[in-house]
Motif scaffolding. Structure first.
Motif, PDB file in Angstrom:
ATOM      1  N   THR A   1      -9.723  14.283  -2.987  1.00 47.65           N
ATOM      2  CA  THR A   1      -8.602  13.418  -2.609  1.00 47.65           C
ATOM      3  C   THR A   1      -9.089  12.213  -1.816  1.00 47.65           C
TER       4      THR A   1
ATOM      5  N   SER B   1     -14.875   5.377   8.223  1.00 53.27           N
ATOM      6  CA  SER B   1     -14.172   6.327   7.358  1.00 53.27           C
ATOM      7  C   SER B   1     -14.300   7.750   7.891  1.00 53.27           C
TER       8      SER B   1
ATOM      9  N   ARG C   1     -11.133   4.713  -2.879  1.00 55.66           N
ATOM     10  CA  ARG C   1     -11.499   3.701  -3.875  1.00 55.66           C
ATOM     11  C   ARG C   1     -10.477   2.583  -3.977  1.00 55.66           C
ATOM     12  N   ARG C   2      -9.349   2.741  -3.340  1.00 56.83           N
ATOM     13  CA  ARG C   2      -8.342   1.685  -3.373  1.00 56.83           C
ATOM     14  C   ARG C   2      -8.864   0.449  -2.632  1.00 56.83           C
ATOM     15  N   MET C   3      -8.860  -0.680  -3.321  1.00 56.03           N
ATOM     16  CA  MET C   3      -9.401  -1.898  -2.739  1.00 56.03           C
ATOM     17  C   MET C   3      -8.404  -2.508  -1.753  1.00 56.03           C
ATOM     18  N   PRO C   4      -8.849  -2.833  -0.552  1.00 54.60           N
ATOM     19  CA  PRO C   4      -7.952  -3.504   0.396  1.00 54.60           C
ATOM     20  C   PRO C   4      -7.655  -4.927  -0.066  1.00 54.60           C
TER      21      PRO C   4
ATOM     22  N   GLN D   1      -7.709  -1.649   5.191  1.00 49.69           N
ATOM     23  CA  GLN D   1      -6.525  -2.505   5.113  1.00 49.69           C
ATOM     24  C   GLN D   1      -5.921  -2.742   6.489  1.00 49.69           C
TER      25      GLN D   1
ATOM     26  N   HIS E   1     -10.888   9.620  -4.013  1.00 51.70           N
ATOM     27  CA  HIS E   1     -10.002   8.811  -4.852  1.00 51.70           C
ATOM     28  C   HIS E   1      -9.193   7.817  -4.023  1.00 51.70           C
ATOM     29  N   LEU E   2      -8.665   8.261  -2.888  1.00 50.77           N
ATOM     30  CA  LEU E   2      -7.905   7.357  -2.031  1.00 50.77           C
ATOM     31  C   LEU E   2      -8.794   6.246  -1.491  1.00 50.77           C
TER      32      LEU E   2
ATOM     33  N   THR F   1      -4.164  10.722   4.458  1.00 46.79           N
ATOM     34  CA  THR F   1      -3.390   9.596   3.935  1.00 46.79           C
ATOM     35  C   THR F   1      -4.147   8.277   3.936  1.00 46.79           C
ATOM     36  N   CYS F   2      -5.178   8.160   4.784  1.00 43.63           N
ATOM     37  CA  CYS F   2      -5.886   6.877   4.905  1.00 43.63           C
ATOM     38  C   CYS F   2      -7.354   7.128   5.245  1.00 43.63           C
TER      39      CYS F   2
ATOM     40  N   ARG G   1     -17.607   7.953   0.079  1.00 43.31           N
ATOM     41  CA  ARG G   1     -16.948   7.498  -1.150  1.00 43.31           C
ATOM     42  C   ARG G   1     -17.510   8.144  -2.403  1.00 43.31           C
TER      43      ARG G   1
END
Length: 306
Positions: free
Chosen positions: A236, A32, A242-245, A196, A239-240, A190-191, A213
């Motif tokens: 930002t 990350s 935390r999106r689960m792959p 993913q 929060h981004l 953005t990522c 995180r």
């Protein structure tokens, strides 16, 4: 003339428009963003090598792209140890080389950045040591953000001094990097945690070394304009991230536990030794939890698909 192994020629051919036969990777390491917190990724990386787990592919964003590319050159315990030493020599002054008067002048003249990219470029050129990302020992995938299209863009070839610079180019702090006919900034916009993408590459097991995180909030009411910018970016990213792959059949995602370092300024390189140690501890915990999940003994964790 440089003679590349067959699979590396395949990566060169892919960049030239010829589709090679791709083998599905088993182990993927994902790095990350997180600024100086990236040192903790190196500790976790050492724990993985210590357990005999080596990557078939690496994926990175922002500072994680630098770590990913560094280890992709030679995915070995020795290279990981060299990366730890490389981090010990890092300093905020090297990454952000300009004094307050030069920064103030750029603000006054409405330039598109506050700091020269020279320091960050020199770090990349010193550490990576290949002319093209396609020349690393294992595939290395790096994300940047297209500032004009507002979309993430993936790279597995290209000059590291350009691609990695763009991926770690904090918007507003560094001048955007021209790539592929557009302007690019930090891939973490953005990522921030590109797990993913590793799954989309077909990896069977994805080790996610997300070191940023946790968001702790600002502990002091006195904030500079740069503090506000970086803190907003951290919110930002948190929060981004935390999106689960979405994993497919036969795919497993293994996450690094929270570091629990408390509030940390991503420009602060004075805690590298503590971060390396925290990363190793978190990495060992991550591996132990994966072994327990798989019902394996300490020495029984497979490093390749049987």
């Amino acid at each position: 003339m440089t003679v590349l192994p067959l699979w590396r020629r395949g990566r060169r051919e892919a960049s030239a428009g010829v589709a090679p036969v791709a083998a599905r990777p088993h182990e993927a390491f994902v790095f990350s963003g997180g600024g100086s917190l990236g040192a903790a990724q190196v500790g976790a990386l050492q724990a993985l090598f210590e357990a005999g787990i080596t990557p078939d592919v690496v994926v990175g964003a922002s500072v994680g792209a630098l770590n990913a590319a560094y280890i992709a050159v030679d995915p070995s315990p020795e290279r990981a140890a060299e990366l730890a030493e490389f981090w010990r020599r890092m300093s905020g002054r090297r990454i952000f080389p300009d004094g307050r008067f030069r920064v103030a002048r750029r603000l006054a003249t409405r330039e598109d950045h506050l700091y020269s990219r020279h320091g960050l470029t020199s770090v990349i050129e010193e550490g990576i040591g290949v002319e093209d990302l396609a020349d690393t020992a294992i595939p290395c995938h790096v994300v940047t953000t297209d500032l004009l299209a507002g979309e993430p863009v993936w790279w597995s070839t290209g000059r590291p001094s350009e691609v990695l610079l763009a991926s770690a180019c904090l918007p507003g702090l560094f001048k955007p990097v021209p790539l592929g006919g557009s302007m690019h900034v930090d891939g973490g916009v953005t990522c921030p945690v590109p797990a993913q993408h590793a799954l989309d590459l077909g990896a069977s097991r994805v080790w996610v070394l997300d070191v940023a995180r946790e968001f702790h909030g600002w502990a002091d009411s006195r904030m500079t304009a740069m503090d506000v910018l970086l803190e907003s970016f951290a919110i930002t990213r948190s929060h981004l991230g935390r999106r689960m792959p979405v994993a497919g059949a036969g795919q497993q995602v293994v996450n690094l536990p929270a570091l629990r370092m408390g509030r940390h300024d991503i420009r602060d390189f004075s805690k590298t030794e503590l971060l390396l140690a925290a990363g190793r501890e978190a990495g060992r915990t991550m591996i132990a939890e994966e072994r327990s999940r798989a019902g394996l003994s300490v020495t029984g964790l497979p490093t390749r698909a049987s």
